[in-house]
Write an enzyme that holds these catalytic residues in place. Structure first.
Site, PDB file in Angstrom:
ATOM      1  N   SER A   2       6.744 -51.112  43.454  1.00 53.60           N
ATOM      2  CA  SER A   2       8.154 -50.712  43.492  1.00 53.60           C
ATOM      3  C   SER A   2       8.635 -50.178  42.149  1.00 53.60           C
ATOM      4  CB  SER A   2       9.023 -51.910  43.912  1.00 53.60           C
ATOM      5  OG  SER A   2       8.791 -52.983  43.030  1.00 53.60           O
ATOM      6  N   GLY A   3       7.767 -50.223  41.117  1.00 50.82           N
ATOM      7  CA  GLY A   3       8.177 -49.771  39.787  1.00 50.82           C
ATOM      8  C   GLY A   3       7.988 -48.277  39.582  1.00 50.82           C
ATOM      9  N   ARG A  30       9.053 -59.315  46.896  1.00 51.96           N
ATOM     10  CA  ARG A  30      10.336 -59.274  47.595  1.00 51.96           C
ATOM     11  C   ARG A  30      10.263 -58.164  48.657  1.00 51.96           C
ATOM     12  NH1 ARG A  30      13.427 -54.879  45.885  1.00 51.96           N
ATOM     13  NH2 ARG A  30      12.608 -53.840  44.050  1.00 51.96           N
ATOM     14  N   LEU A  48       2.172 -54.060  37.509  1.00 52.90           N
ATOM     15  CA  LEU A  48       3.192 -55.090  37.276  1.00 52.90           C
ATOM     16  C   LEU A  48       3.681 -55.069  35.843  1.00 52.90           C
ATOM     17  CD1 LEU A  48       2.099 -58.578  38.655  1.00 52.90           C
ATOM     18  CD2 LEU A  48       3.736 -56.985  39.642  1.00 52.90           C
ATOM     19  N   GLY A  49       4.857 -55.542  35.665  1.00 58.88           N
ATOM     20  CA  GLY A  49       5.368 -55.739  34.317  1.00 58.88           C
ATOM     21  C   GLY A  49       6.853 -55.982  34.361  1.00 58.88           C
ATOM     22  N   TYR A  60       5.641 -58.358  22.990  1.00 58.72           N
ATOM     23  CA  TYR A  60       5.208 -57.395  24.010  1.00 58.72           C
ATOM     24  C   TYR A  60       3.763 -56.957  23.787  1.00 58.72           C
ATOM     25  CZ  TYR A  60       5.227 -53.156  26.910  1.00 58.72           C
ATOM     26  OH  TYR A  60       4.920 -52.193  27.841  1.00 58.72           O
ATOM     27  N   LYS A 104       0.250 -58.008  25.820  1.00 57.09           N
ATOM     28  CA  LYS A 104      -0.622 -56.983  26.410  1.00 57.09           C
ATOM     29  C   LYS A 104      -2.048 -57.125  25.851  1.00 57.09           C
ATOM     30  CE  LYS A 104       2.417 -54.603  28.890  1.00 57.09           C
ATOM     31  NZ  LYS A 104       2.468 -54.837  30.341  1.00 57.09           N
ATOM     32  N   LEU A 130       6.872 -44.461  28.669  1.00 56.49           N
ATOM     33  CA  LEU A 130       6.797 -43.827  29.992  1.00 56.49           C
ATOM     34  C   LEU A 130       8.073 -43.054  30.280  1.00 56.49           C
ATOM     35  CD1 LEU A 130       5.316 -46.724  32.160  1.00 56.49           C
ATOM     36  CD2 LEU A 130       4.157 -44.632  31.439  1.00 56.49           C
TER      37      LEU A 130
HETATM   38  N1  LIG Z   1       8.329 -48.553  30.188  1.00 56.13           N
HETATM   39  C1  LIG Z   1       7.499 -48.027  29.315  1.00 56.13           C
HETATM   40  O1  LIG Z   1       7.838 -47.107  28.567  1.00 56.13           O
HETATM   41  C2  LIG Z   1       6.092 -48.567  29.239  1.00 56.13           C
HETATM   42  C3  LIG Z   1       5.249 -48.110  28.232  1.00 56.13           C
HETATM   43  C4  LIG Z   1       3.938 -48.553  28.181  1.00 56.13           C
HETATM   44  C5  LIG Z   1       3.469 -49.459  29.109  1.00 56.13           C
HETATM   45  N2  LIG Z   1       4.320 -49.922  30.071  1.00 56.13           N
HETATM   46  C6  LIG Z   1       3.794 -50.898  31.037  1.00 56.13           C
HETATM   47  O2  LIG Z   1       3.489 -50.240  32.246  1.00 56.13           O
HETATM   48  C7  LIG Z   1       3.666 -51.156  33.337  1.00 56.13           C
HETATM   49  C8  LIG Z   1       4.537 -50.525  34.427  1.00 56.13           C
HETATM   50  O3  LIG Z   1       5.702 -50.019  33.847  1.00 56.13           O
HETATM   51  P1  LIG Z   1       6.877 -49.499  34.771  1.00 56.13           P
HETATM   52  O4  LIG Z   1       7.863 -48.878  33.864  1.00 56.13           O
HETATM   53  O5  LIG Z   1       6.345 -48.754  35.925  1.00 56.13           O
HETATM   54  O6  LIG Z   1       7.456 -50.893  35.291  1.00 56.13           O
HETATM   55  P2  LIG Z   1       8.711 -51.160  36.224  1.00 56.13           P
HETATM   56  O7  LIG Z   1       9.297 -49.898  36.699  1.00 56.13           O
HETATM   57  O8  LIG Z   1       9.586 -52.121  35.505  1.00 56.13           O
HETATM   58  O9  LIG Z   1       8.011 -51.900  37.469  1.00 56.13           O
HETATM   59  C9  LIG Z   1       7.389 -53.124  37.289  1.00 56.13           C
HETATM   60  C10 LIG Z   1       6.864 -53.667  38.588  1.00 56.13           C
HETATM   61  O10 LIG Z   1       6.564 -55.071  38.386  1.00 56.13           O
HETATM   62  C11 LIG Z   1       7.256 -55.837  39.353  1.00 56.13           C
HETATM   63  N3  LIG Z   1       7.718 -57.117  38.841  1.00 56.13           N
HETATM   64  C12 LIG Z   1       8.600 -57.324  37.830  1.00 56.13           C
HETATM   65  N4  LIG Z   1       8.837 -58.638  37.703  1.00 56.13           N
HETATM   66  C13 LIG Z   1       8.107 -59.271  38.658  1.00 56.13           C
HETATM   67  C14 LIG Z   1       7.940 -60.627  39.037  1.00 56.13           C
HETATM   68  N5  LIG Z   1       8.584 -61.609  38.421  1.00 56.13           N
HETATM   69  N6  LIG Z   1       7.123 -60.903  40.066  1.00 56.13           N
HETATM   70  C15 LIG Z   1       6.455 -59.915  40.698  1.00 56.13           C
HETATM   71  N7  LIG Z   1       6.572 -58.602  40.397  1.00 56.13           N
HETATM   72  C16 LIG Z   1       7.395 -58.290  39.375  1.00 56.13           C
HETATM   73  C17 LIG Z   1       8.453 -54.998  39.744  1.00 56.13           C
HETATM   74  O11 LIG Z   1       8.895 -55.428  41.012  1.00 56.13           O
HETATM   75  P3  LIG Z   1      10.457 -55.327  41.451  1.00 56.13           P
HETATM   76  O12 LIG Z   1      10.994 -54.086  40.867  1.00 56.13           O
HETATM   77  O13 LIG Z   1      10.343 -55.313  42.929  1.00 56.13           O
HETATM   78  O14 LIG Z   1      11.097 -56.548  40.946  1.00 56.13           O
HETATM   79  C18 LIG Z   1       7.863 -53.596  39.741  1.00 56.13           C
HETATM   80  O15 LIG Z   1       7.183 -53.360  40.953  1.00 56.13           O
HETATM   81  C19 LIG Z   1       4.243 -52.425  32.744  1.00 56.13           C
HETATM   82  O16 LIG Z   1       3.195 -53.356  32.572  1.00 56.13           O
HETATM   83  C20 LIG Z   1       4.772 -51.975  31.392  1.00 56.13           C
HETATM   84  O17 LIG Z   1       4.757 -53.022  30.433  1.00 56.13           O
HETATM   85  C21 LIG Z   1       5.611 -49.490  30.164  1.00 56.13           C
END
Ligand SMILES: NC(=O)c1ccc[n+]([C@@H]2O[C@H](COP(=O)([O-])OP(=O)(O)OC[C@H]3O[C@@H](n4cnc5c(N)ncnc54)[C@H](OP(=O)(O)O)[C@@H]3O)[C@@H](O)[C@H]2O)c1
Length: 222
Positions: free
Chosen positions: A19-20, A45, A81-82, A133, A137, A160
């Site tokens: 869902s992310g 969920r 996940l994250g 963070y 990781k 991202l």
């Molecule tokens: N954002 C950035 O710029 C960035 C940069 C580098 C690496 N990353 C990493 O890349 C990954 C994905 O990033 P993203 O931006 O796509 O993440 P995101 O949009 O925040 O989506 C995260 C996913 O994890 C799920 N999740 C969150 N809390 C949870 C929980 N307590 N139990 C089960 N599932 C849970 C969310 O589910 P729901 O939405 O349904 O709650 C969602 O499906 C992460 O590991 C992040 O740390 C991110």
């Protein structure tokens, strides 16, 4: 249950975190890819707005993931996940999602003989980092890479960018600052979520059967 590389044929993908931002891009690509006949989406969920012909949703309790393990099978597990430190509220809650749940999913691959695991980490991941963070990781990567899974792809994207459904102030400011930083010689580049998802999918379809960590510049250059 375990598959040897010789008898290997990719058919079903398992996705956690679908869902992310990255997860949704990945689901869209999997749906359109004829290699995959079925997508098993693990959710914590209800996600009514995610619905594709190949998609089968399964609600799981990550605290007790192994109680549903027997119903989870496939050739590759994508872990997108994250959470964020802000959403998690405490360091322990943050580590629960970004370390404990990811570790559980990786152990599930071992238990269920899922031969390929593709996991999102982040550029800068290090067990030595002073920042929660990046340290989390780094620890996640170390633990996952120790497991006996034939093919592990660890993806380390930088910031991202994509069509995010929620507003994140820090990420928005950083994305807007990148062109300015580059004027001053910084080599920083954002990573489009769609490029990352395509990279994950392409690597998963290759039968390399080894463990690799991919840096953000490798992801963005294809
Ligand atoms: N954002 C950035 O710029 C960035 C940069 C580098 C690496 N990353 C990493 O890349 C990954 C994905 O990033 P993203 O931006 O796509 O993440 P995101 O949009 O925040 O989506 C995260 C996913 O994890 C799920 N999740 C969150 N809390 C949870 C929980 N307590 N139990 C089960 N599932 C849970 C969310 O589910 P729901 O939405 O349904 O709650 C969602 O499906 C992460 O590991 C992040 O740390 C991110």
């Amino acid at each position: 249950m375990s598959q040897t590389p010789e008898s290997f044929r990719i058919r079903r993908a398992i996705v956690a975190g679908g869902s992310g931002l990255v997860g949704r891009e990945l689901l869209r690509l999997l749906e359109g890819d004829s290699h995959f006949e079925e997508i098993l989406l693990l959710t914590h969920r209800e996600i009514p707005d995610l619905d594709f012909p190949k998609l089968k949703k399964m609600q799981v309790d990550y605290e007790d993931l192994f109680s549903t393990a027997e119903a989870i099978s496939g050739e590759v597990l994508f872990c997108c996940l994250g959470t964020t430190r802000k959403k998690a509220k405490t360091p322990a809650e943050f580590q629960k999602v970004d370390l404990d749940y990811v570790r559980k999913l990786a152990r599930l691959c071992v238990y269920r003989g899922i031969p390929k695991l593709s996991v999102l980490s982040a550029e800068g991941a290090s067990t030595q980092s002073p920042f929660l963070y990046f340290k989390t990781k780094g620890e996640m990567e170390r633990e996952v890479l120790e497991l006996p899974i034939p093919q592990i792809d660890i993806l380390r994207p930088s910031l991202l960018v994509g069509n995010r459904r929620e507003f994140r102030l820090g990420e928005t400011i950083l994305a807007k600052a990148i062109p300015i930083l580059r004027c001053f010689g910084a080599k920083f580049e954002a990573c489009p979520a769609s490029t990352l998802a395509q990279f994950m999918l392409n690597r998963a379809k290759e039968d390399r059967f080894r463990k690799e960590v991919f840096r953000s510049n490798e992801i963005t250059s294809g």
